[in-house]
Design an enzyme around this catalytic site. Structure first.
Site, short mmCIF file in Angstrom:
data_model
loop_
_atom_site.label_atom_id
_atom_site.label_comp_id
_atom_site.label_asym_id
_atom_site.label_seq_id
_atom_site.Cartn_x
_atom_site.Cartn_y
_atom_site.Cartn_z
N ASP A 52 10.47 5.37 19.09
CA ASP A 52 9.06 5.17 19.39
C ASP A 52 8.73 6.21 20.47
OD1 ASP A 52 6.60 4.48 20.42
OD2 ASP A 52 6.94 2.32 20.22
N VAL A 53 7.99 7.23 20.10
CA VAL A 53 7.77 8.35 21.04
C VAL A 53 6.89 7.97 22.22
CG1 VAL A 53 8.17 10.17 19.33
CG2 VAL A 53 5.83 9.31 19.71
N ASN A 79 4.59 15.90 15.84
CA ASN A 79 3.73 15.54 14.70
C ASN A 79 3.26 14.09 14.73
OD1 ASN A 79 2.84 15.65 11.70
ND2 ASN A 79 4.46 14.08 11.73
N TYR A 144 -10.54 9.81 18.52
CA TYR A 144 -9.39 10.53 17.97
C TYR A 144 -9.51 12.02 18.27
CZ TYR A 144 -6.58 12.90 14.41
OH TYR A 144 -5.70 13.73 13.76
N LYS A 148 -7.01 14.98 20.34
CA LYS A 148 -6.52 16.25 19.80
C LYS A 148 -7.07 17.44 20.61
CE LYS A 148 -3.95 14.54 16.51
NZ LYS A 148 -2.48 14.66 16.56
N THR A 179 -2.52 12.08 3.11
CA THR A 179 -1.50 11.20 3.67
C THR A 179 -2.10 9.81 3.90
OG1 THR A 179 -2.11 11.62 5.97
CG2 THR A 179 -0.53 13.16 4.98
N1 LIG Z 1 -3.80 13.64 7.40
C1 LIG Z 1 -4.80 14.32 7.94
O1 LIG Z 1 -5.88 14.43 7.36
C2 LIG Z 1 -4.59 15.00 9.30
C3 LIG Z 1 -5.51 15.97 9.67
C4 LIG Z 1 -5.35 16.60 10.89
C5 LIG Z 1 -4.28 16.26 11.70
N2 LIG Z 1 -3.39 15.29 11.33
C6 LIG Z 1 -2.28 14.97 12.23
O2 LIG Z 1 -1.06 15.15 11.55
C7 LIG Z 1 -0.07 14.31 12.14
C8 LIG Z 1 0.70 13.59 11.03
O3 LIG Z 1 -0.18 12.72 10.37
P1 LIG Z 1 -0.09 12.35 8.82
O4 LIG Z 1 -1.40 12.71 8.22
O5 LIG Z 1 1.15 12.90 8.24
O6 LIG Z 1 -0.06 10.75 8.93
P2 LIG Z 1 1.02 9.63 8.59
O7 LIG Z 1 1.55 9.82 7.21
O8 LIG Z 1 0.35 8.35 8.95
O9 LIG Z 1 2.21 9.94 9.61
C9 LIG Z 1 2.18 9.60 10.96
C10 LIG Z 1 3.60 9.61 11.47
O10 LIG Z 1 3.59 9.30 12.88
C11 LIG Z 1 4.62 8.37 13.12
N3 LIG Z 1 4.35 7.57 14.30
C12 LIG Z 1 3.26 6.81 14.57
N4 LIG Z 1 3.40 6.17 15.74
C13 LIG Z 1 4.63 6.52 16.23
C14 LIG Z 1 5.37 6.21 17.39
N5 LIG Z 1 4.88 5.37 18.33
N6 LIG Z 1 6.59 6.75 17.55
C15 LIG Z 1 7.10 7.59 16.61
N7 LIG Z 1 6.45 7.96 15.50
C16 LIG Z 1 5.23 7.42 15.31
C17 LIG Z 1 4.70 7.52 11.86
O11 LIG Z 1 6.01 6.97 11.72
P3 LIG Z 1 6.43 5.43 12.02
O12 LIG Z 1 5.27 4.57 11.65
O13 LIG Z 1 7.63 5.25 11.14
O14 LIG Z 1 6.77 5.42 13.47
C18 LIG Z 1 4.47 8.57 10.78
O15 LIG Z 1 5.69 9.17 10.41
C19 LIG Z 1 -0.80 13.39 13.12
O16 LIG Z 1 -0.61 13.86 14.44
C20 LIG Z 1 -2.25 13.52 12.70
O17 LIG Z 1 -3.12 13.29 13.77
C21 LIG Z 1 -3.52 14.66 10.11
#
Ligand SMILES: NC(=O)c1ccc[n+]([C@@H]2O[C@H](COP(=O)([O-])OP(=O)(O)OC[C@H]3O[C@@H](n4cnc5c(N)ncnc54)[C@H](OP(=O)(O)O)[C@@H]3O)[C@@H](O)[C@H]2O)c1
Length: 229
Positions: A52-53, A79, A144, A148, A179
């Site tokens: 848990d980061v 990430n 949010y 960022k 995602t």
């Molecule tokens: N998808 C988009 O449209 C988008 C656009 C711009 C930026 N982003 C950014 O991209 C990054 C990845 O997002 P994603 O779209 O791939 O979403 P996602 O599939 O929901 O992945 C989020 C990841 O963060 C982990 N996480 C959440 N809370 C955590 C904690 N307390 N400790 C450790 N790990 C934690 C989750 O793992 P666990 O639940 O297993 O801990 C999961 O692996 C994020 O920073 C997001 O803000 C996404």
């Protein structure tokens, strides 16, 4: 040796898969250990550390475990992250503190832990996952986007402060990416006038490639283009 946080799904898992194909040794971190283990079974040279980061002791454990296993950390991919998708008037302040802890404090703390290691080994790369929302005022996602935007300036400042140590710090700004996170965003902010914004987004593979290309090139940032916007 690449440490990827949030490697249990989405962009983080795709980054791990691509890094593996490019020959990296990997450290996978997230809370859902069973998902990390399932991913690790498809990779080689891979360490799983349930983390848990947002917890200081777990962050230390992650970085210590990476160094114990592989002797170095060349790349940190910050990430792990989550959204907070409600109009500002409705933002629960405790929820905002939690998201800030995950999206801003945790990446900073992990940077602080790997900096001395990278400095001692003569360099390294840190890639932080920001968002294009950090550069736009879009109703419904301001809390949010603010996290960022904070991450952007931390990255940019770290980049200046660490250049002399051979440590490059970069930002990736994805558009909507397919995602779980994106599905939640889409449900929370139904704006017909912004339909194009929520059209099918980038693939996780495209974002993963941008992350790893930045780690290799050391460029300051990549803003992903969304072709169908
Ligand atoms: N998808 C988009 O449209 C988008 C656009 C711009 C930026 N982003 C950014 O991209 C990054 C990845 O997002 P994603 O779209 O791939 O979403 P996602 O599939 O929901 O992945 C989020 C990841 O963060 C982990 N996480 C959440 N809370 C955590 C904690 N307390 N400790 C450790 N790990 C934690 C989750 O793992 P666990 O639940 O297993 O801990 C999961 O692996 C994020 O920073 C997001 O803000 C996404």
């Amino acid at each position: 040796v690449i440490v990827v946080t949030g490697a249990s799904s989405g962009i983080g898992a795709a980054t791990a898969r691509l890094a593996h194909r490019r020959g990296a040794r990997l450290v996978l971190a997230a809370r859902r250990e069973e998902r990390l283990r399932a991913l690790a079974e498809t990779l080689t040279n891979c360490l799983v550390v349930r983390t848990d980061v947002t917890k200081d002791d777990e962050r230390h454990h992650l970085v210590d475990a990476a160094v114990r296993e592989f002797g170095q950390v060349d790349v940190l991919v910050n990430n792990a992250g989550c959204g907070l998708h409600v109009p500002l008037e409705e933002v629960d302040l405790d929820a905002f503190r939690e998201v800030f802890e995950l999206n801003v404090i945790a990446p900073l703390a992990l940077m602080q832990l790997v900096i001395p290691i990278m400095r001692a080994q003569g360099g390294g790369a840190i890639v932080n996952l920001s968002s294009q929302l950090s550069r736009t005022a879009l109703p419904g996602v301001g809390a949010y986007a603010a996290t960022k935007a904070a991450l952007n300036i931390l990255s940019e400042t770290a980049r200046e402060e660490l250049a002399a140590d051979g440590i490059v710090v970069s930002n990736v700004l994805p558009a909507t990416t397919n995602t779980d996170f994106y599905l939640a965003l889409r449900q929370a902010t139904p704006r017909p006038d912004r339909a194009a914004m929520y059209a099918a987004g980038d693939s996780v593979e495209a974002v993963a490639a941008a992350v790893l290309d930045l780690a290799e090139s050391g460029a300051a940032e990549t803003v992903l283009l969304q072709h169908d916007r």
